[in-house]
Write a protein that holds these residues in place. Structure first.
Motif, PDB file in Angstrom:
ATOM      1  N   ALA A  47      35.440 -15.615 -19.387  1.00  0.00           N
ATOM      2  CA  ALA A  47      35.291 -14.802 -18.175  1.00  0.00           C
ATOM      3  C   ALA A  47      35.034 -15.710 -16.971  1.00  0.00           C
ATOM      4  CB  ALA A  47      34.152 -13.804 -18.350  1.00  0.00           C
ATOM      5  N   ASN A  48      34.250 -16.757 -17.182  1.00  0.00           N
ATOM      6  CA  ASN A  48      33.989 -17.710 -16.105  1.00  0.00           C
ATOM      7  C   ASN A  48      35.229 -18.535 -15.769  1.00  0.00           C
ATOM      8  OD1 ASN A  48      31.427 -16.736 -16.174  1.00  0.00           O
ATOM      9  ND2 ASN A  48      30.414 -18.698 -16.515  1.00  0.00           N
ATOM     10  N   ALA A  49      35.990 -18.894 -16.796  1.00  0.00           N
ATOM     11  CA  ALA A  49      37.220 -19.651 -16.559  1.00  0.00           C
ATOM     12  C   ALA A  49      38.181 -18.843 -15.694  1.00  0.00           C
ATOM     13  CB  ALA A  49      37.878 -20.021 -17.888  1.00  0.00           C
ATOM     14  N   ILE A  50      38.262 -17.536 -15.957  1.00  0.00           N
ATOM     15  CA  ILE A  50      39.139 -16.670 -15.164  1.00  0.00           C
ATOM     16  C   ILE A  50      38.622 -16.541 -13.740  1.00  0.00           C
ATOM     17  CG2 ILE A  50      39.931 -14.288 -14.897  1.00  0.00           C
ATOM     18  CD1 ILE A  50      39.960 -14.129 -17.989  1.00  0.00           C
ATOM     19  N   PRO A  83      42.588 -20.254 -16.767  1.00  0.00           N
ATOM     20  CA  PRO A  83      43.315 -18.981 -16.886  1.00  0.00           C
ATOM     21  C   PRO A  83      44.823 -19.190 -16.918  1.00  0.00           C
ATOM     22  CG  PRO A  83      42.590 -19.315 -14.627  1.00  0.00           C
ATOM     23  CD  PRO A  83      42.017 -20.452 -15.425  1.00  0.00           C
ATOM     24  N   LEU A  84      45.524 -18.259 -17.521  1.00  0.00           N
ATOM     25  CA  LEU A  84      46.975 -18.176 -17.415  1.00  0.00           C
ATOM     26  C   LEU A  84      47.271 -17.195 -16.291  1.00  0.00           C
ATOM     27  CD1 LEU A  84      47.944 -17.695 -21.191  1.00  0.00           C
ATOM     28  CD2 LEU A  84      47.309 -19.792 -20.002  1.00  0.00           C
ATOM     29  N   ILE A  92      46.431 -13.413 -16.427  1.00  0.00           N
ATOM     30  CA  ILE A  92      46.975 -12.582 -17.495  1.00  0.00           C
ATOM     31  C   ILE A  92      46.564 -13.094 -18.872  1.00  0.00           C
ATOM     32  CG2 ILE A  92      48.942 -11.766 -16.161  1.00  0.00           C
ATOM     33  CD1 ILE A  92      50.664 -13.886 -17.531  1.00  0.00           C
ATOM     34  N   GLY A  93      45.825 -14.197 -18.901  1.00  0.00           N
ATOM     35  CA  GLY A  93      45.397 -14.748 -20.180  1.00  0.00           C
ATOM     36  C   GLY A  93      44.494 -15.954 -19.973  1.00  0.00           C
ATOM     37  N   VAL A  94      44.170 -16.621 -21.080  1.00  0.00           N
ATOM     38  CA  VAL A  94      43.278 -17.785 -21.039  1.00  0.00           C
ATOM     39  C   VAL A  94      43.746 -18.823 -22.053  1.00  0.00           C
ATOM     40  CG1 VAL A  94      40.899 -18.610 -21.207  1.00  0.00           C
ATOM     41  CG2 VAL A  94      41.331 -16.257 -20.495  1.00  0.00           C
ATOM     42  N   LEU A  95      43.674 -20.087 -21.652  1.00  0.00           N
ATOM     43  CA  LEU A  95      43.832 -21.218 -22.570  1.00  0.00           C
ATOM     44  C   LEU A  95      42.478 -21.896 -22.669  1.00  0.00           C
ATOM     45  CD1 LEU A  95      45.233 -23.506 -24.183  1.00  0.00           C
ATOM     46  CD2 LEU A  95      45.885 -24.506 -21.976  1.00  0.00           C
ATOM     47  N   CYS A  96      41.936 -21.974 -23.886  1.00  0.00           N
ATOM     48  CA  CYS A  96      40.619 -22.597 -24.024  1.00  0.00           C
ATOM     49  C   CYS A  96      40.562 -23.475 -25.266  1.00  0.00           C
ATOM     50  CB  CYS A  96      39.510 -21.554 -24.073  1.00  0.00           C
ATOM     51  SG  CYS A  96      39.554 -20.454 -25.502  1.00  0.00           S
ATOM     52  N   VAL A  97      39.659 -24.443 -25.204  1.00  0.00           N
ATOM     53  CA  VAL A  97      39.422 -25.376 -26.308  1.00  0.00           C
ATOM     54  C   VAL A  97      37.923 -25.383 -26.590  1.00  0.00           C
ATOM     55  CG1 VAL A  97      39.609 -27.768 -27.079  1.00  0.00           C
ATOM     56  CG2 VAL A  97      41.374 -26.793 -25.572  1.00  0.00           C
TER      57      VAL A  97
END
Length: 292
Positions: A47-50, A83-84, A92-97
């Protein structure tokens, strides 16, 4: 990606359910693919990344996000995500590691993640376009079948014919209520010939609307154009119905199309939708006009 960052998990996900959840489109955990993984966005690092466009937490992830059950179950220590975004810039999405140990992030990590996120977002948008096209073709096929059904049907009475039109329109457009209304000679009244309620499978009639009570609505009808009110409660043409009609019945969107005889507008077919605000598609408007 996991090898490059010495991490344990990488997830490419799509935002669903009006931004409440994300569903993994691709996920690797401990070197194995994981299928059908989803999680709540609220209270998560994603949520923070977005919100911020980029989020990194090298360590203490469980302490920073104590309400994130998935982070706790994985015993994740470090996180980095972006975020994507679609072409309009909307997430519209998220890329996370994620990592179970302190995450060491090389230089230009953000740039690399954003390049991968851009490609992933393009794939999601392509998928959405294909799904939209498929749904539109399904709708059109259903609409064409309904038109054929109505044009070849042989009801015994005018009342049966009107009821069939309302039922077929309601089922085809997936709207809760469809009504056929006729103007009085002086156009100061609209009288309901038939109103079909899909949920109750019930027909009713006889309600009368006065132009003095709904002047904006009657004025909009006299233009002879369809009323596509996505948000019927705020649309100036239909908001007069809000307190006494739309809210009590849960109606959010309306699609009203004119009925014409010998070039003269004599009435209107009203389609009333309950649920989330609905954007009427061009093919849906076309079907409603053809039925009218």
């Amino acid at each position: 990606m996991c090898e490059w960052l010495d991490a344990d998990c990488v997830i490419i996900s799509e935002i669903v359910e009006e931004g409440r959840r994300v569903e993994a489109l691709g996920m690797q955990l401990d070197g194995e693919s994981v299928a059908e993984f989803a999680y709540e966005l609220s209270g998560s690092p994603c949520a923070n990344a977005i919100a911020k466009g980029y989020a990194i937490y090298p360590e203490n992830l469980c302490e920073i996000f104590p309400d994130d059950k998935d982070v706790a179950d994985m015993q994740a220590e470090g996180y980095v995500g972006v975020p994507l975004k679609n072409k309009s810039g909307e997430a519209i999405g998220v890329l996370c590691v994620l990592s179970r140990h302190k995450l060491s992030v090389p230089e230009k990590t953000r740039q690399v993640l954003e390049i991968i996120a851009l490609k992933a977002a393009e794939q999601i948008e392509h998928k959405h376009r294909e799904e939209t096209t498929s749904l539109r073709m399904q709708r059109i096929a259903s609409q064409q079948a309904a038109i054929v059904q109505l044009s070849t049907s042989t009801p015994h009475t005018l009342e049966e014919s009107i009821q069939e039109i309302c039922e077929t329109s309601s089922e085809t457009l997936h709207v809760e209520r469809v009504g056929i209304w006729l103007f009085s000679e002086d156009r100061k009244e609209l009288r309901c010939l038939n109103l079909f309620n899909l949920g109750e499978a019930k027909h009713s009639f006889g309600t009368v609307l006065q132009s003095d009570d709904y002047p904006h609505y009657f004025s909009a009808l006299t233009s002879g154009r369809a009323i596509e009110a996505e948000d019927a409660r705020s649309d100036l043409r239909t908001c007069e119905f809000t307190e006494n009609y739309l809210i009590p019945l849960g109606i959010t969107s309306m699609l009203d199309v004119p009925i014409r005889m010998e070039g003269k507008m004599v009435g209107v077919v009203c389609h009333e939708y309950t649920g989330a605000i609905r954007k009427w598609a061009a093919d849906e408007l076309g079907f409603a006009c053809e039925v009218a």
